[in-house]
Design an enzyme around this catalytic site. Structure first.
Site, PDB file in Angstrom:
ATOM      1  N   GLU A  71       6.875   2.664  -0.017  1.00 59.82           N
ATOM      2  CA  GLU A  71       7.103   4.106   0.072  1.00 59.82           C
ATOM      3  C   GLU A  71       7.795   4.537  -1.216  1.00 59.82           C
ATOM      4  OE1 GLU A  71       7.028   2.501   4.176  1.00 59.82           O
ATOM      5  OE2 GLU A  71       8.456   2.106   2.582  1.00 59.82           O
TER       6      GLU A  71
ATOM      7  N   TYR B  45       3.162   2.568 -10.144  1.00 62.73           N
ATOM      8  CA  TYR B  45       2.413   1.859  -9.107  1.00 62.73           C
ATOM      9  C   TYR B  45       0.910   2.089  -9.238  1.00 62.73           C
ATOM     10  CZ  TYR B  45       7.034   1.216  -7.091  1.00 62.73           C
ATOM     11  OH  TYR B  45       8.341   0.874  -6.898  1.00 62.73           O
TER      12      TYR B  45
END
Length: 175
Positions: free
Chosen positions: A106, A118
């Site tokens: 998250e 990411y």
């Protein structure tokens, strides 16, 4: 200056906790970090200089076939040099070594730098957790990366590592 990834041990915990306070607002207690060190289901990595200074750290939990990246932090004075990427790479390598199939995490919806980091590894947005961050009531984006157990994944790790080495070398760091 040399930098390496190392498993976190109790000797490094005071530096880890200092980074936690600075970057994450006291996310985990010292006891929590000690439990992570002792857990066979955790990979807790530090980015350490040749002088044993911790520049950042990350953690993942192995849950069934999933690598859940729980924490990633780099000292603010070392941002934008490639250290976050090196830590993510280390966590993904650990996940692959453990035979896990995918990675998830998250991230704050407003944390564009982390989302870009990411995404550079192929993570994709698959969902949202409303009001996940209690202090700000900010949503978290759920990101996933599949295929870390596939035979071609070590080749991707090698390519990413080469890219990381070049980036860090351009900033005066040796891996």
């Amino acid at each position: 200056m040399k930098v390496r990834l190392a498993a976190i041990d109790r000797e490094l915990l005071p530096q880890i906790k200092s980074i936690d306070r600075t970057c994450l607002g006291d996310f985990w207690s010292m006891d929590a970090y000690e439990r992570e060190i002792d857990s066979p289901n955790s990979a807790l990595l530090a980015l350490v200089t040749s002088e044993n200074e911790v520049l950042g750290f990350g953690c993942l939990w192995a849950i069934l076939e999933e690598a859940h990246i729980t924490i990633l932090a780099v000292r603010p004075e070392y941002h934008r040099q490639g250290f976050g990427k090196y830590l993510v790479w280390g966590l993904l390598e650990a996940a692959h070594t453990k035979g896990l199939e995918w990675a998830t995490l998250e991230v704050r919806e407003s944390n564009r730098a982390a989302i870009n980091l990411y995404e550079s590894f192929g993570f994709i947005h698959v969902g949202r957790r409303r009001n996940y961050y209690k202090v700000s009531n900010e949503d978290a984006l759920i990101l996933w990366l599949k295929g870390i157990n596939l035979p071609e994944f070590p080749h991707m790790l090698q390519l990413w590592r080469q890219d990381i080495q070049v980036r860090l070398a351009s900033k005066g760091w040796e891996v």
